[in-house]
Scaffold this motif. Structure first.
Motif, PDB file in Angstrom:
ATOM      1  N   SER A  11       0.822  -1.197   0.000  1.00  0.00           N
ATOM      2  CA  SER A  11       0.000   0.000   0.000  1.00  0.00           C
ATOM      3  C   SER A  11       0.862   1.255   0.000  1.00  0.00           C
ATOM      4  CB  SER A  11      -0.941  -0.001   1.213  1.00  0.00           C
ATOM      5  OG  SER A  11      -1.857  -1.077   1.130  1.00  0.00           O
ATOM      6  N   ASP A  14       1.966   1.689  -3.379  1.00  0.00           N
ATOM      7  CA  ASP A  14       0.860   2.194  -4.194  1.00  0.00           C
ATOM      8  C   ASP A  14       0.697   3.697  -4.020  1.00  0.00           C
ATOM      9  OD1 ASP A  14       0.403  -0.345  -5.093  1.00  0.00           O
ATOM     10  OD2 ASP A  14      -1.521  -0.619  -4.083  1.00  0.00           O
ATOM     11  N   LEU A 144     -10.000  -2.053   4.965  1.00  0.00           N
ATOM     12  CA  LEU A 144     -10.604  -2.581   3.752  1.00  0.00           C
ATOM     13  C   LEU A 144     -10.213  -4.034   3.520  1.00  0.00           C
ATOM     14  CD1 LEU A 144     -12.270  -2.079   1.172  1.00  0.00           C
ATOM     15  CD2 LEU A 144     -10.157  -1.311   0.067  1.00  0.00           C
ATOM     16  N   GLY A 145      -8.971  -4.389   3.836  1.00  0.00           N
ATOM     17  CA  GLY A 145      -8.526  -5.762   3.627  1.00  0.00           C
ATOM     18  C   GLY A 145      -9.386  -6.779   4.363  1.00  0.00           C
ATOM     19  N   PHE A 158     -11.294  -5.101  -7.222  1.00  0.00           N
ATOM     20  CA  PHE A 158     -11.005  -4.293  -6.037  1.00  0.00           C
ATOM     21  C   PHE A 158      -9.756  -4.805  -5.325  1.00  0.00           C
ATOM     22  CE2 PHE A 158     -15.759  -3.094  -5.440  1.00  0.00           C
ATOM     23  CZ  PHE A 158     -15.636  -2.129  -6.427  1.00  0.00           C
ATOM     24  N   GLN A 163      -4.066   0.650  -4.454  1.00  0.00           N
ATOM     25  CA  GLN A 163      -4.683   1.030  -3.181  1.00  0.00           C
ATOM     26  C   GLN A 163      -3.826   2.064  -2.455  1.00  0.00           C
ATOM     27  OE1 GLN A 163      -5.894  -2.388  -0.847  1.00  0.00           O
ATOM     28  NE2 GLN A 163      -6.825  -3.391  -2.596  1.00  0.00           N
ATOM     29  N   GLU A 166      -6.388   4.738   2.217  1.00  0.00           N
ATOM     30  CA  GLU A 166      -6.956   3.896   3.274  1.00  0.00           C
ATOM     31  C   GLU A 166      -8.459   4.117   3.317  1.00  0.00           C
ATOM     32  OE1 GLU A 166      -6.879   1.456   6.943  1.00  0.00           O
ATOM     33  OE2 GLU A 166      -5.814   1.581   5.039  1.00  0.00           O
ATOM     34  N   TRP A 167      -9.221   3.030   3.236  1.00  0.00           N
ATOM     35  CA  TRP A 167     -10.679   3.094   3.288  1.00  0.00           C
ATOM     36  C   TRP A 167     -11.158   2.476   4.586  1.00  0.00           C
ATOM     37  CZ3 TRP A 167     -13.213   1.228  -1.947  1.00  0.00           C
ATOM     38  CH2 TRP A 167     -12.656   1.946  -3.020  1.00  0.00           C
ATOM     39  N   SER A 211      -9.797  10.359  -5.085  1.00  0.00           N
ATOM     40  CA  SER A 211     -10.611   9.505  -4.213  1.00  0.00           C
ATOM     41  C   SER A 211     -12.103   9.701  -4.426  1.00  0.00           C
ATOM     42  CB  SER A 211     -10.274   9.787  -2.750  1.00  0.00           C
ATOM     43  OG  SER A 211      -8.904   9.615  -2.496  1.00  0.00           O
ATOM     44  N   THR A 214     -14.153   6.953  -6.159  1.00  0.00           N
ATOM     45  CA  THR A 214     -14.061   5.575  -5.680  1.00  0.00           C
ATOM     46  C   THR A 214     -15.404   4.980  -5.279  1.00  0.00           C
ATOM     47  OG1 THR A 214     -13.463   6.459  -3.502  1.00  0.00           O
ATOM     48  CG2 THR A 214     -11.669   5.738  -4.930  1.00  0.00           C
TER      49      THR A 214
END
Length: 299
Positions: A11, A14, A144-145, A158, A163, A166-167, A211, A214
């Motif tokens: 991440s 990313d 999210l993971g 997805f 990524q 952070e969601w 973002s 998304t």
């Protein structure tokens, strides 16, 4: 930062890729060239096009400190993720408190998108805003993971996507909701960069713009109890607008609260607001998407 908030190596990488994508190469006074990251959907991600267009327009300002007030992008053609994109800036207006830019994203002579950006320093005036919804704090929500675990084959696009953000969903995401047989007319998710955004307002705003593409259309399908991966849905962004109310700090959590006021004629409208952690509204978003749903055969 709590241990659970530490980004993993992939991440973090990313996020560095996102910063590299936003670091446009200046090929002329009003020409910029942008690349793609290593992980891409079939077509150039709309959020990437918008963010790069915003950076191109902002880097051309005579007064670099002039804040943005609005961005409106129309998507014309899909982009090839294996090729760079040229961003042509047209300087439409430059004054002490106002500026306007048009940014055309072109690839191999084909227009991908056209963006209109307004910059304005309005000064003190009337202020009001709707209040943010009452939701749990970002730190109290699962990463999210965790929400993707067990759904790797259902929503691989997805799982395998870039990524850099952070969601933290405050409600079940579409695929979990669909698995439970539930529906919801809104989606609310905490967002922040998975790394440190440099001390540059343009990059903080560009990361928010990226973002904003998304989850804005999720409420169109969750209103009907549907989900990407489970159901046959074709979706493509047609146009996307952002109104900027205050400067965002994307190194801190912002709440993205979205809903869908209407869907008709195979088009769905998603609207939303960004709120900072203190509850102040930072930006307003509206996106229209072409949405084709193919229900299963009754046979």
């Amino acid at each position: 930062m709590p241990a659970g908030d530490q980004p993993n190596t992939d991440s973090s990488s990313d996020f560095q890729e996102l910063l590299a994508v936003l670091d446009l190469n200046r090929a002329g006074d009003d020409l910029f060239v942008g690349s793609h990251p290593s992980k891409n959907p079939m077509r150039t991600f709309g959020g990437q096009l918008m963010a790069q267009s915003f950076v191109a327009g902002s880097r051309s300002l005579v007064r670099p400190d002039l804040p943005p007030s609005a961005l409106s992008v129309h998507f014309i053609n899909g982009g090839n993720t294996g090729k760079d994109i040229e961003f042509y800036v047209s300087r439409l207006r430059d004054e002490r408190r106002f500026a306007n830019r048009r940014v055309d994203a072109v690839q191999d002579g084909v227009l991908l998108s056209s963006a209109m950006i307004t910059y304005m320093s309005g000064g003190p005036g009337l202020e009001h805003a709707v209040q943010p919804p009452e939701v749990g704090t970002a730190d109290a929500q699962p990463p999210l993971g965790d929400l993707l675990r067990g759904y790797e084959k259902t929503v691989p696009h997805f799982v395998n996507a870039l990524q850099p953000i952070e969601w933290r969903y405050t409600n079940d995401p579409a695929w979990v909701m669909r698995d439970k047989g539930e529906r919801l007319p809104h989606n609310r998710v905490w967002l922040k960069a998975l790394g440190m955004v440099p001390d540059d307002p343009v990059l903080h705003t560009a990361t928010m713009v990226y973002s904003s593409d998304t989850t804005v259309l999720d409420s169109v399908i969750t209103t009907h109890g549907l989900s990407w991966g489970f159901d046959r849905i074709f979706a493509a962004s047609a146009n996307h607008s952002v109104w900027f109310h205050r400067q965002v700090d994307f190194n801190d959590w912002v709440l993205y609260s979205t809903s869908s006021p209407v869907a008709a004629d195979s088009r769905g409208l998603g609207t939303g607001h960004f709120f900072d952690r203190s509850g102040q509204m930072v930006a307003t978003v509206a996106q229209e998407g072409v949405l084709k749903y193919f229900p299963p055969s009754n046979r």
